[in-house]
Design a protein around this motif. Structure first.
Motif, PDB file in Angstrom:
ATOM      1  N   GLU A  38       0.774  -1.153  -0.015  1.00 47.63           N
ATOM      2  CA  GLU A  38       0.033  -0.192  -0.154  1.00 47.63           C
ATOM      3  C   GLU A  38       0.759   1.044  -0.118  1.00 47.63           C
ATOM      4  O   GLU A  38       1.852   1.368   0.623  1.00 47.63           O
ATOM      5  CB  GLU A  38      -0.918   0.009   1.273  1.00 47.63           C
ATOM      6  CG  GLU A  38      -1.891   0.905   1.187  1.00 47.63           C
ATOM      7  CD  GLU A  38      -2.973   0.804   1.971  1.00 47.63           C
ATOM      8  OE1 GLU A  38      -4.172   1.470   1.713  1.00 47.63           O
ATOM      9  OE2 GLU A  38      -3.036   0.358   3.074  1.00 47.63           O
ATOM     10  N   GLY A  39       0.341   2.136  -0.843  1.00 46.39           N
ATOM     11  CA  GLY A  39       1.393   3.414  -0.928  1.00 46.39           C
ATOM     12  C   GLY A  39       2.371   3.256  -1.862  1.00 46.39           C
ATOM     13  O   GLY A  39       2.889   4.441  -2.291  1.00 46.39           O
ATOM     14  N   GLU A  40       2.785   2.291  -2.401  1.00 45.91           N
ATOM     15  CA  GLU A  40       3.856   2.165  -3.513  1.00 45.91           C
ATOM     16  C   GLU A  40       3.509   3.108  -4.649  1.00 45.91           C
ATOM     17  O   GLU A  40       2.472   2.933  -5.243  1.00 45.91           O
ATOM     18  CB  GLU A  40       3.928   0.746  -3.737  1.00 45.91           C
ATOM     19  CG  GLU A  40       5.220   0.055  -2.856  1.00 45.91           C
ATOM     20  CD  GLU A  40       5.642  -1.397  -3.627  1.00 45.91           C
ATOM     21  OE1 GLU A  40       6.424  -2.003  -3.169  1.00 45.91           O
ATOM     22  OE2 GLU A  40       4.965  -1.821  -4.381  1.00 45.91           O
ATOM     23  N   ILE A 199       0.166   2.246  -9.794  1.00 50.57           N
ATOM     24  CA  ILE A 199       0.642   1.020 -10.529  1.00 50.57           C
ATOM     25  C   ILE A 199       0.642   1.483 -12.178  1.00 50.57           C
ATOM     26  O   ILE A 199      -0.553   1.639 -12.608  1.00 50.57           O
ATOM     27  CB  ILE A 199       0.165  -0.095 -10.245  1.00 50.57           C
ATOM     28  CG1 ILE A 199       0.293  -0.827  -9.020  1.00 50.57           C
ATOM     29  CG2 ILE A 199       1.119  -1.279 -11.526  1.00 50.57           C
ATOM     30  CD1 ILE A 199      -0.460  -2.065  -8.649  1.00 50.57           C
ATOM     31  N   ILE A 200       1.430   1.857 -12.725  1.00 52.45           N
ATOM     32  CA  ILE A 200       1.598   2.301 -14.104  1.00 52.45           C
ATOM     33  C   ILE A 200       2.274   1.407 -15.068  1.00 52.45           C
ATOM     34  O   ILE A 200       3.498   1.033 -14.901  1.00 52.45           O
ATOM     35  CB  ILE A 200       2.254   3.862 -14.322  1.00 52.45           C
ATOM     36  CG1 ILE A 200       1.205   4.761 -13.688  1.00 52.45           C
ATOM     37  CG2 ILE A 200       2.531   4.176 -15.548  1.00 52.45           C
ATOM     38  CD1 ILE A 200       1.771   6.199 -13.691  1.00 52.45           C
ATOM     39  N   THR A 201       1.847   1.365 -16.244  1.00 49.65           N
ATOM     40  CA  THR A 201       2.510   0.449 -17.370  1.00 49.65           C
ATOM     41  C   THR A 201       2.703   1.534 -18.433  1.00 49.65           C
ATOM     42  O   THR A 201       2.083   2.345 -18.767  1.00 49.65           O
ATOM     43  CB  THR A 201       1.643  -0.807 -17.785  1.00 49.65           C
ATOM     44  OG1 THR A 201       0.599  -0.133 -18.867  1.00 49.65           O
ATOM     45  CG2 THR A 201       1.238  -1.782 -16.840  1.00 49.65           C
ATOM     46  N   VAL A 208       8.300   9.129 -16.764  1.00 48.78           N
ATOM     47  CA  VAL A 208       7.733   8.785 -15.294  1.00 48.78           C
ATOM     48  C   VAL A 208       8.780   8.022 -14.313  1.00 48.78           C
ATOM     49  O   VAL A 208       8.504   8.142 -12.901  1.00 48.78           O
ATOM     50  CB  VAL A 208       6.530   7.773 -15.238  1.00 48.78           C
ATOM     51  CG1 VAL A 208       6.862   6.468 -15.788  1.00 48.78           C
ATOM     52  CG2 VAL A 208       5.513   7.763 -14.084  1.00 48.78           C
ATOM     53  N   LEU A 209       9.691   7.484 -14.610  1.00 48.22           N
ATOM     54  CA  LEU A 209      10.579   6.548 -14.039  1.00 48.22           C
ATOM     55  C   LEU A 209      11.171   7.452 -12.790  1.00 48.22           C
ATOM     56  O   LEU A 209      11.618   6.736 -11.776  1.00 48.22           O
ATOM     57  CB  LEU A 209      11.717   6.287 -14.808  1.00 48.22           C
ATOM     58  CG  LEU A 209      12.697   4.915 -13.959  1.00 48.22           C
ATOM     59  CD1 LEU A 209      11.687   3.949 -13.719  1.00 48.22           C
ATOM     60  CD2 LEU A 209      13.694   4.459 -14.980  1.00 48.22           C
ATOM     61  N   PHE A 210      11.729   8.628 -12.977  1.00 48.91           N
ATOM     62  CA  PHE A 210      12.349   9.426 -12.063  1.00 48.91           C
ATOM     63  C   PHE A 210      11.266   9.347 -10.551  1.00 48.91           C
ATOM     64  O   PHE A 210      12.030   9.592  -9.480  1.00 48.91           O
ATOM     65  CB  PHE A 210      12.462  10.853 -12.381  1.00 48.91           C
ATOM     66  CG  PHE A 210      12.994  11.870 -11.285  1.00 48.91           C
ATOM     67  CD1 PHE A 210      14.406  11.805 -10.840  1.00 48.91           C
ATOM     68  CD2 PHE A 210      12.315  12.664 -10.848  1.00 48.91           C
ATOM     69  CE1 PHE A 210      14.917  12.638 -10.155  1.00 48.91           C
ATOM     70  CE2 PHE A 210      12.766  13.469  -9.559  1.00 48.91           C
ATOM     71  CZ  PHE A 210      14.067  13.488  -9.480  1.00 48.91           C
ATOM     72  N   HIS A 211       9.875   9.461 -10.623  1.00 47.93           N
ATOM     73  CA  HIS A 211       9.263   9.487  -9.787  1.00 47.93           C
ATOM     74  C   HIS A 211       8.801   8.085  -9.144  1.00 47.93           C
ATOM     75  O   HIS A 211       8.412   8.063  -8.018  1.00 47.93           O
ATOM     76  CB  HIS A 211       7.904  10.158 -10.070  1.00 47.93           C
ATOM     77  CG  HIS A 211       8.106  11.483 -10.680  1.00 47.93           C
ATOM     78  ND1 HIS A 211       8.388  12.684 -10.031  1.00 47.93           N
ATOM     79  CD2 HIS A 211       8.045  12.030 -12.225  1.00 47.93           C
ATOM     80  CE1 HIS A 211       8.465  13.592 -10.772  1.00 47.93           C
ATOM     81  NE2 HIS A 211       8.345  13.226 -12.224  1.00 47.93           N
ATOM     82  N   ALA A 212       9.223   6.954  -9.782  1.00 47.92           N
ATOM     83  CA  ALA A 212       8.796   5.694  -9.309  1.00 47.92           C
ATOM     84  C   ALA A 212       9.690   5.255  -8.079  1.00 47.92           C
ATOM     85  O   ALA A 212      10.907   5.765  -8.140  1.00 47.92           O
ATOM     86  CB  ALA A 212       8.897   4.799 -10.183  1.00 47.92           C
ATOM     87  N   ARG A 228      14.513  -1.407  -7.303  1.00 48.15           N
ATOM     88  CA  ARG A 228      14.750  -0.252  -7.442  1.00 48.15           C
ATOM     89  C   ARG A 228      15.040   0.284  -8.904  1.00 48.15           C
ATOM     90  O   ARG A 228      15.918  -0.448  -9.470  1.00 48.15           O
ATOM     91  CB  ARG A 228      16.007   0.430  -6.500  1.00 48.15           C
ATOM     92  CG  ARG A 228      15.844   0.242  -4.928  1.00 48.15           C
ATOM     93  CD  ARG A 228      16.833   0.675  -4.408  1.00 48.15           C
ATOM     94  NE  ARG A 228      16.676   0.817  -2.819  1.00 48.15           N
ATOM     95  CZ  ARG A 228      16.854  -0.412  -2.001  1.00 48.15           C
ATOM     96  NH1 ARG A 228      17.227  -1.740  -2.604  1.00 48.15           N
ATOM     97  NH2 ARG A 228      16.339  -0.421  -0.725  1.00 48.15           N
ATOM     98  N   PRO A 229      14.559   1.565  -9.331  1.00 50.60           N
ATOM     99  CA  PRO A 229      14.698   1.973 -10.671  1.00 50.60           C
ATOM    100  C   PRO A 229      16.209   2.015 -11.042  1.00 50.60           C
ATOM    101  O   PRO A 229      16.658   1.600 -12.281  1.00 50.60           O
ATOM    102  CB  PRO A 229      13.933   3.019 -10.825  1.00 50.60           C
ATOM    103  CG  PRO A 229      12.805   3.028  -9.909  1.00 50.60           C
ATOM    104  CD  PRO A 229      13.412   2.003  -8.559  1.00 50.60           C
TER     105      PRO A 229
END
Length: 258
Positions: A38-40, A199-201, A208-212, A228-229
């Motif tokens: 939750e919250g990821e 959750i984004i595909t 968007v990756l910088f924020h994940a 981790r990205p």
């Protein structure tokens, strides 16, 4: 940000040996085991046909496993699909496919009306959802006259009006120009900050990756990397996904050299 991945955070979605087989016998998903806290804020990437969209559709019962199981809030999606749909809201790649109302208000109100809520509660939810995506004042406009970015935000509002705990988005930046992409991303980040699990595909990691907090990579129906990205991105090119420009610049490489 990665503190959200601690073990004491509640697991909200879990897949256990998830297999999905298409009608022609093709295995679209092959024993997928994933846990979402939750919250990821998670990004799932992979080339076209890797199984990303098929996976998402299992989270709210649009598809069911051939074998294995999917749990949402500890409940089997196959056994309790309505519970899953109340907790997991999905925004499709084609925003037009989610437009059902003659006006923006009608479109956002559609879900709450089907829950048979009273009018005051419906009005409250519509107002909050439109405010969350910066569409307040658009209530009487026709959804079909909105821009691509506005339609995408309207689709998000329609999902938010159902009060889901998880927002799942399939290629949310597809066919959007730079300004619209920025606006949609702004709303997604706002929702995450307010406590939603995201959750984004996407195969376009640049936006968007910088924020994940987490990057999951799929290839031919399997999860081939997860973490981790900054760590996962090192080998992303081998799975048919273009690395962000920052990675290419750091290495002095062309996209085809990754």
């Amino acid at each position: 940000m990665l503190s959200r991945l601690r073990d004491n955070i509640v697991t909200i979605i879990e897949t256990v040996d998830l297999i999905h087989t298409f009608g022609d016998g093709t295995k679209a998903l092959k024993k997928v085991n994933l846990t979402f806290k939750e919250g990821e804020f998670t990004v799932i990437t992979g080339a076209n046909g890797s199984g990303k969209t098929t996976l998402l559709k299992h989270f709210n019962g649009l598809l069911f496993p051939a074998s294995g199981k999917v749990l949402v809030c500890g409940r089997s999606v196959a056994e309790k699909p309505m519970s899953a749909r109340q907790n997991v809201g999905m925004v499709f790649q084609d925003a037009d496919s989610q437009i059902v109302g003659e006006t923006v208000y009608d479109d956002v109100a559609f879900g709450p009306e089907n829950l048979r809520l009273d009018r005051s509660e419906i009005d409250r939810r519509v107002g909050l959802a439109l405010g969350d995506v910066d569409l307040s004042g658009f209530e009487e406009k026709s959804p079909h006259n909105l821009s691509g970015g506005e339609k995408r935000r309207l689709a998000i509002a329609g999902v938010l009006a159902m009060n889901p705990r998880v927002l799942v988005m399939d290629e949310p930046f597809s066919n959007l120009d730079f300004a619209a992409t920025r606006m949609v991303l702004k709303q997604v980040l706002k929702l995450h900050q307010n406590g939603h699990t995201i959750i984004i595909t996407t195969h376009d990691l640049e936006k968007v990756l910088f924020h994940a907090e987490r990057l999951v990579v799929m290839d031919k129906g399997e999860v081939v990397d997860d973490g981790r990205p900054a760590t996962v991105i090192e080998n992303i090119g081998r799975y048919g996904v273009r690395p962000p420009c920052s990675v290419l610049f750091e290495r002095g490489l062309q996209p085809w050299e990754i």
